[in-house]
Design a protein around this motif. Sequence first.
Motif, mmCIF file in Angstrom:
data_model
loop_
_atom_site.group_PDB
_atom_site.id
_atom_site.type_symbol
_atom_site.label_atom_id
_atom_site.label_comp_id
_atom_site.label_asym_id
_atom_site.label_seq_id
_atom_site.Cartn_x
_atom_site.Cartn_y
_atom_site.Cartn_z
ATOM 1 N N ALA A 64 1.110 -1.501 0.076
ATOM 2 C CA ALA A 64 -0.424 -0.040 -0.109
ATOM 3 C C ALA A 64 0.947 1.616 -0.317
ATOM 4 C CB ALA A 64 -0.651 -0.279 0.949
ATOM 5 N N GLU A 65 2.236 1.089 0.674
ATOM 6 C CA GLU A 65 3.070 2.236 0.609
ATOM 7 C C GLU A 65 3.042 2.463 -0.691
ATOM 8 O OE1 GLU A 65 4.406 3.304 4.112
ATOM 9 O OE2 GLU A 65 5.003 5.052 2.555
ATOM 10 N N GLY A 66 2.790 4.098 -1.078
ATOM 11 C CA GLY A 66 2.697 5.086 -2.233
ATOM 12 C C GLY A 66 1.560 5.354 -2.641
ATOM 13 N N ARG A 67 1.254 3.765 -3.147
ATOM 14 C CA ARG A 67 -0.012 4.234 -3.907
ATOM 15 C C ARG A 67 -1.532 4.072 -2.402
ATOM 16 N NH1 ARG A 67 -1.865 -0.591 -6.070
ATOM 17 N NH2 ARG A 67 -1.092 -1.742 -4.082
ATOM 18 N N PHE A 68 -1.565 4.209 -1.151
ATOM 19 C CA PHE A 68 -2.715 4.000 -0.830
ATOM 20 C C PHE A 68 -2.569 4.823 0.486
ATOM 21 C CE2 PHE A 68 -4.737 -0.510 -0.763
ATOM 22 C CZ PHE A 68 -4.517 -0.675 -2.341
ATOM 23 N N THR A 69 -3.558 5.965 0.864
ATOM 24 C CA THR A 69 -3.417 7.244 2.274
ATOM 25 C C THR A 69 -4.549 6.861 2.981
ATOM 26 O OG1 THR A 69 -2.655 8.099 -0.083
ATOM 27 C CG2 THR A 69 -3.021 9.282 2.098
ATOM 28 N N THR A 70 -4.504 6.901 3.936
ATOM 29 C CA THR A 70 -5.227 6.606 4.771
ATOM 30 C C THR A 70 -5.503 8.159 5.386
ATOM 31 O OG1 THR A 70 -4.792 4.012 5.538
ATOM 32 C CG2 THR A 70 -5.761 5.782 6.903
ATOM 33 N N SER A 71 -7.149 8.591 5.787
ATOM 34 C CA SER A 71 -6.915 9.323 6.505
ATOM 35 C C SER A 71 -8.356 9.555 7.569
ATOM 36 C CB SER A 71 -7.090 10.915 5.668
ATOM 37 O OG SER A 71 -8.131 10.529 4.335
ATOM 38 N N ARG A 72 -8.644 10.656 8.329
ATOM 39 C CA ARG A 72 -9.760 10.283 8.906
ATOM 40 C C ARG A 72 -9.882 11.717 9.648
ATOM 41 N NH1 ARG A 72 -7.912 7.216 13.991
ATOM 42 N NH2 ARG A 72 -9.647 8.124 15.398
ATOM 43 N N ASP A 73 -11.895 11.695 9.502
ATOM 44 C CA ASP A 73 -12.267 13.271 9.322
ATOM 45 C C ASP A 73 -13.028 12.081 11.217
ATOM 46 O OD1 ASP A 73 -14.808 14.754 8.234
ATOM 47 O OD2 ASP A 73 -13.575 15.149 10.459
ATOM 48 N N ASN A 74 -12.216 12.992 12.125
ATOM 49 C CA ASN A 74 -12.857 12.912 13.693
ATOM 50 C C ASN A 74 -13.688 13.706 14.174
ATOM 51 O OD1 ASN A 74 -10.914 10.944 14.190
ATOM 52 N ND2 ASN A 74 -9.403 12.604 15.376
ATOM 53 N N ALA A 75 -14.506 14.895 13.389
ATOM 54 C CA ALA A 75 -15.105 15.352 14.088
ATOM 55 C C ALA A 75 -16.700 14.617 13.617
ATOM 56 C CB ALA A 75 -14.952 17.063 12.872
ATOM 57 N N ASN A 76 -16.032 14.047 12.298
ATOM 58 C CA ASN A 76 -17.558 13.374 11.599
ATOM 59 C C ASN A 76 -17.566 12.223 11.600
ATOM 60 O OD1 ASN A 76 -18.837 15.913 9.650
ATOM 61 N ND2 ASN A 76 -16.915 16.458 8.922
ATOM 62 N N ASN A 77 -16.619 11.417 12.029
ATOM 63 C CA ASN A 77 -16.361 10.118 12.202
ATOM 64 C C ASN A 77 -16.496 9.424 11.016
ATOM 65 O OD1 ASN A 77 -17.217 10.393 15.346
ATOM 66 N ND2 ASN A 77 -19.569 10.625 14.788
ATOM 67 N N MET A 78 -15.133 9.914 10.917
ATOM 68 C CA MET A 78 -15.316 8.987 9.349
ATOM 69 C C MET A 78 -13.841 8.867 9.088
ATOM 70 S SD MET A 78 -17.845 9.503 7.311
ATOM 71 C CE MET A 78 -17.761 8.269 5.668
ATOM 72 N N LEU A 79 -13.378 7.489 8.488
ATOM 73 C CA LEU A 79 -12.665 6.901 8.111
ATOM 74 C C LEU A 79 -12.149 6.641 6.676
ATOM 75 C CD1 LEU A 79 -9.612 5.275 9.087
ATOM 76 C CD2 LEU A 79 -10.776 3.140 9.148
ATOM 77 N N TYR A 80 -10.763 7.046 6.019
ATOM 78 C CA TYR A 80 -11.042 7.185 4.667
ATOM 79 C C TYR A 80 -10.052 6.484 4.122
ATOM 80 C CZ TYR A 80 -14.402 10.744 5.253
ATOM 81 O OH TYR A 80 -15.646 11.782 4.853
ATOM 82 N N LEU A 81 -9.995 5.364 3.095
ATOM 83 C CA LEU A 81 -8.525 4.629 2.239
ATOM 84 C C LEU A 81 -9.170 5.671 0.801
ATOM 85 C CD1 LEU A 81 -6.260 2.941 2.568
ATOM 86 C CD2 LEU A 81 -7.566 1.171 1.844
ATOM 87 N N GLN A 82 -7.692 6.118 0.237
ATOM 88 C CA GLN A 82 -7.853 6.797 -0.648
ATOM 89 C C GLN A 82 -6.551 5.282 -1.437
ATOM 90 O OE1 GLN A 82 -8.985 8.990 -2.482
ATOM 91 N NE2 GLN A 82 -8.282 8.015 -4.694
ATOM 92 N N MET A 83 -7.020 5.035 -2.239
ATOM 93 C CA MET A 83 -6.616 3.800 -3.247
ATOM 94 C C MET A 83 -6.365 4.756 -4.721
ATOM 95 S SD MET A 83 -8.823 0.624 -2.296
ATOM 96 C CE MET A 83 -8.172 -0.501 -2.844
ATOM 97 N N ASN A 84 -4.620 4.913 -4.860
ATOM 98 C CA ASN A 84 -4.424 4.951 -6.555
ATOM 99 C C ASN A 84 -3.582 4.286 -7.170
ATOM 100 O OD1 ASN A 84 -5.514 7.529 -5.675
ATOM 101 N ND2 ASN A 84 -3.455 8.422 -4.776
ATOM 102 N N ASP A 85 -3.855 4.018 -8.407
ATOM 103 C CA ASP A 85 -3.419 2.478 -9.559
ATOM 104 C C ASP A 85 -3.521 1.419 -8.624
ATOM 105 O OD1 ASP A 85 0.673 1.848 -9.555
ATOM 106 O OD2 ASP A 85 -1.499 2.003 -10.927
ATOM 107 N N VAL A 86 -4.571 1.347 -9.066
ATOM 108 C CA VAL A 86 -5.081 0.566 -7.855
ATOM 109 C C VAL A 86 -4.624 -1.477 -9.132
ATOM 110 C CG1 VAL A 86 -7.387 -1.578 -7.706
ATOM 111 C CG2 VAL A 86 -6.854 1.121 -7.122
ATOM 112 N N ARG A 87 -4.353 -1.792 -8.059
ATOM 113 C CA ARG A 87 -3.717 -3.503 -9.167
ATOM 114 C C ARG A 87 -4.351 -4.834 -8.239
ATOM 115 N NH1 ARG A 87 1.954 -2.282 -6.922
ATOM 116 N NH2 ARG A 87 3.109 -0.890 -7.505
ATOM 117 N N SER A 88 -4.517 -5.319 -9.747
ATOM 118 C CA SER A 88 -5.751 -6.744 -10.054
ATOM 119 C C SER A 88 -5.155 -7.234 -8.831
ATOM 120 C CB SER A 88 -5.423 -7.796 -10.708
ATOM 121 O OG SER A 88 -3.814 -8.199 -10.428
ATOM 122 N N GLU A 89 -4.088 -7.015 -7.808
ATOM 123 C CA GLU A 89 -4.025 -8.194 -6.491
ATOM 124 C C GLU A 89 -4.864 -6.882 -5.613
ATOM 125 O OE1 GLU A 89 -1.246 -7.082 -8.401
ATOM 126 O OE2 GLU A 89 -0.093 -6.250 -8.171
#
Length: 120
Positions: A64-89
């Motif tokens: 995931a390093e370099g392709r995925f980005t994890t972030s959170r918004d505590n005020a809105n009770n949300m967690l995110y996973l941005q996935m870039n350059d997605v691969r078949s695996e």
Amino acid sequence: QVQLVESGGSLVQPGGSLRLSCAASGFTLVSYPLTWVRRAPGKGFEWVSSIGRTGATISYADFAEGRFTTSRDNANNMLYLQMNDVRSEDAATYYCIRGWIMSDYEGRQFGQGTQVIVSL
């Protein structure tokens, strides 16, 4: 009642991007680190990323390093996973869980997850 509800999974082409979301309820989000885990068809659970309570500390699996980005918004009770350059695996069902948990997922309770399908 503690709930973590994942969403955002869909069909994506190789090289494409996708943003997964996890909506938390029933607890104070800022009190917990959070973790993304995935499970591909026929395989075991695999750690993807963990994020500390404030978001200042984040760790990623090597794939995931370099392709995925994890972030959170505590005020809105949300967690995110941005996935870039997605691969078949990367095709799998993705889950969010409370805690900084990098292994030993068998027997743990998960939500319904959100499915990522990678195809042309």
